[in-house]
Design a protein around this motif. Sequence first.
Motif, PDB file in Angstrom:
ATOM      1  N   GLN A 135       0.833  -1.207   0.000  1.00  0.00           N
ATOM      2  CA  GLN A 135       0.000   0.000   0.000  1.00  0.00           C
ATOM      3  C   GLN A 135       0.863   1.251   0.000  1.00  0.00           C
ATOM      4  O   GLN A 135       0.555   2.232  -0.660  1.00  0.00           O
ATOM      5  CB  GLN A 135      -0.943   0.007   1.203  1.00  0.00           C
ATOM      6  CG  GLN A 135      -1.895   1.200   1.214  1.00  0.00           C
ATOM      7  CD  GLN A 135      -2.964   1.092   2.284  1.00  0.00           C
ATOM      8  OE1 GLN A 135      -3.036   0.111   3.005  1.00  0.00           O
ATOM      9  NE2 GLN A 135      -3.798   2.101   2.395  1.00  0.00           N
ATOM     10  N   ASP A 136       1.961   1.211   0.751  1.00  0.00           N
ATOM     11  CA  ASP A 136       2.921   2.312   0.741  1.00  0.00           C
ATOM     12  C   ASP A 136       3.979   2.025  -0.314  1.00  0.00           C
ATOM     13  O   ASP A 136       4.472   0.904  -0.422  1.00  0.00           O
ATOM     14  CB  ASP A 136       3.576   2.436   2.119  1.00  0.00           C
ATOM     15  CG  ASP A 136       4.426   3.694   2.241  1.00  0.00           C
ATOM     16  OD1 ASP A 136       5.475   3.748   1.573  1.00  0.00           O
ATOM     17  OD2 ASP A 136       4.050   4.608   2.986  1.00  0.00           O
ATOM     18  N   GLY A 145       1.371  11.221  -4.465  1.00  0.00           N
ATOM     19  CA  GLY A 145       1.161   9.848  -4.019  1.00  0.00           C
ATOM     20  C   GLY A 145       0.935   8.890  -5.172  1.00  0.00           C
ATOM     21  O   GLY A 145       1.458   7.773  -5.188  1.00  0.00           O
ATOM     22  N   GLN A 203       3.303   5.623  -6.417  1.00  0.00           N
ATOM     23  CA  GLN A 203       2.820   4.259  -6.644  1.00  0.00           C
ATOM     24  C   GLN A 203       3.173   3.773  -8.049  1.00  0.00           C
ATOM     25  O   GLN A 203       3.444   2.592  -8.255  1.00  0.00           O
ATOM     26  CB  GLN A 203       1.313   4.182  -6.414  1.00  0.00           C
ATOM     27  CG  GLN A 203       0.908   4.149  -4.949  1.00  0.00           C
ATOM     28  CD  GLN A 203       1.526   2.978  -4.207  1.00  0.00           C
ATOM     29  OE1 GLN A 203       2.644   3.064  -3.702  1.00  0.00           O
ATOM     30  NE2 GLN A 203       0.816   1.875  -4.143  1.00  0.00           N
ATOM     31  N   GLU A 261      -3.603  -3.688  -1.628  1.00  0.00           N
ATOM     32  CA  GLU A 261      -4.247  -2.378  -1.540  1.00  0.00           C
ATOM     33  C   GLU A 261      -3.320  -1.239  -1.977  1.00  0.00           C
ATOM     34  O   GLU A 261      -3.143  -0.263  -1.237  1.00  0.00           O
ATOM     35  CB  GLU A 261      -4.735  -2.125  -0.115  1.00  0.00           C
ATOM     36  CG  GLU A 261      -5.863  -3.035   0.310  1.00  0.00           C
ATOM     37  CD  GLU A 261      -6.506  -2.558   1.602  1.00  0.00           C
ATOM     38  OE1 GLU A 261      -7.299  -1.601   1.544  1.00  0.00           O
ATOM     39  OE2 GLU A 261      -6.194  -3.147   2.652  1.00  0.00           O
ATOM     40  N   GLY A 264      -5.166   2.219  -2.044  1.00  0.00           N
ATOM     41  CA  GLY A 264      -6.136   2.463  -0.987  1.00  0.00           C
ATOM     42  C   GLY A 264      -6.059   3.843  -0.364  1.00  0.00           C
ATOM     43  O   GLY A 264      -7.062   4.369   0.116  1.00  0.00           O
ATOM     44  N   ALA A 265      -4.869   4.455  -0.341  1.00  0.00           N
ATOM     45  CA  ALA A 265      -4.703   5.752   0.315  1.00  0.00           C
ATOM     46  C   ALA A 265      -4.823   6.931  -0.650  1.00  0.00           C
ATOM     47  O   ALA A 265      -4.625   8.073  -0.244  1.00  0.00           O
ATOM     48  CB  ALA A 265      -3.342   5.804   1.008  1.00  0.00           C
ATOM     49  N   LEU A 266      -5.162   6.661  -1.907  1.00  0.00           N
ATOM     50  CA  LEU A 266      -5.184   7.713  -2.919  1.00  0.00           C
ATOM     51  C   LEU A 266      -6.591   8.293  -3.075  1.00  0.00           C
ATOM     52  O   LEU A 266      -7.590   7.644  -2.762  1.00  0.00           O
ATOM     53  CB  LEU A 266      -4.702   7.157  -4.260  1.00  0.00           C
ATOM     54  CG  LEU A 266      -3.293   6.546  -4.256  1.00  0.00           C
ATOM     55  CD1 LEU A 266      -2.979   5.970  -5.627  1.00  0.00           C
ATOM     56  CD2 LEU A 266      -2.250   7.569  -3.844  1.00  0.00           C
ATOM     57  N   ASP A 267      -6.664   9.521  -3.594  1.00  0.00           N
ATOM     58  CA  ASP A 267      -7.964  10.125  -3.873  1.00  0.00           C
ATOM     59  C   ASP A 267      -8.643   9.392  -5.020  1.00  0.00           C
ATOM     60  O   ASP A 267      -7.999   8.667  -5.796  1.00  0.00           O
ATOM     61  CB  ASP A 267      -7.807  11.614  -4.207  1.00  0.00           C
ATOM     62  CG  ASP A 267      -7.032  11.843  -5.492  1.00  0.00           C
ATOM     63  OD1 ASP A 267      -7.643  11.811  -6.573  1.00  0.00           O
ATOM     64  OD2 ASP A 267      -5.806  12.044  -5.412  1.00  0.00           O
ATOM     65  N   ARG A 271      -6.993   7.285  -8.114  1.00  0.00           N
ATOM     66  CA  ARG A 271      -7.214   5.833  -8.046  1.00  0.00           C
ATOM     67  C   ARG A 271      -7.821   5.323  -9.351  1.00  0.00           C
ATOM     68  O   ARG A 271      -7.399   4.284  -9.880  1.00  0.00           O
ATOM     69  CB  ARG A 271      -8.133   5.537  -6.866  1.00  0.00           C
ATOM     70  CG  ARG A 271      -8.345   4.065  -6.575  1.00  0.00           C
ATOM     71  CD  ARG A 271      -9.104   3.932  -5.266  1.00  0.00           C
ATOM     72  NE  ARG A 271      -9.231   2.564  -4.838  1.00  0.00           N
ATOM     73  CZ  ARG A 271      -9.428   2.206  -3.570  1.00  0.00           C
ATOM     74  NH1 ARG A 271      -9.490   3.112  -2.623  1.00  0.00           N
ATOM     75  NH2 ARG A 271      -9.553   0.933  -3.252  1.00  0.00           N
TER      76      ARG A 271
END
Length: 267
Positions: free
Chosen positions: A99-100, A152, A156, A175, A178-181, A185
């Motif tokens: 995810q990161d 971000g 990725q 994921e 998962g942390a993206l807008d 995404r």
Amino acid sequence: MAATLARTESPSATRTAISINDVSVRFGEGRTELTALSGVSLDIPEGGFVTMLGPSGCGKSTLLRAIADLVQISDGNIAVLGRTPREAREARDFAFVFQDATLLPWRNTLDNVRLPIEVGKHAGADYEDPLKLLKMVGLEGRENALPHELSGGMRQRVAIARALVTRPRILLMDEPFGALDEITRDNLNQELLRIWQETGTTIVFVTHSIPEAAFLGQHVLMLKAHPGRVKEFMKVELPAERTLTMRDTVDFIKVTAHLRAMLEECL
């Protein structure tokens, strides 16, 4: 994305990339023992794109890590391209995207993509050109940018390019968006489908998003929780060519409604 990568070989629907047979994973001992997965069995076809859904605590990430030899299996067995997970890891048959993005902050974009080449040299290993990969993921011209200079979504993309530099036959993704807008995404979903189509890589993708699972996957693996078990391994009956406008169609809404109903049964 102008650059393309040739498929290393044509995937066959009759070939299996990952075979999971009656797999259980337990953590701890005695009264503190926790069963994360119990009796999980399925076959993932070579060249396929499988998304994984389920409630929190159902073992999605645990199963992905068991395939990657990052979690020890308690019972059963997993074959990755006919090898054990450890043998497949040592042969660099797969790559893992977390995810990161986990980029090294002191290395520029190009050097982050080159990292697996430098730290894991294998005799006779065949690597992809990092510049070609950066072009493919839409980062041409950002080769010298440091991670803090990238968004971000861009970070990725670097992580995906880095994963592909060893030409893995399987890409395991936990994921990653998962942390993206939402807009970023959506764009990365489309780009990931293009990369999958261009490379022929088998992809297993964990997500908590029902629309993302339906949009990306040829199949969706639904797990139920406590312990993690297979609820359904569903073929997604949608056209092979996926566009974002498809998500407004009746067929797409039917798929997501079925997945949502299944998910509620898994709680």
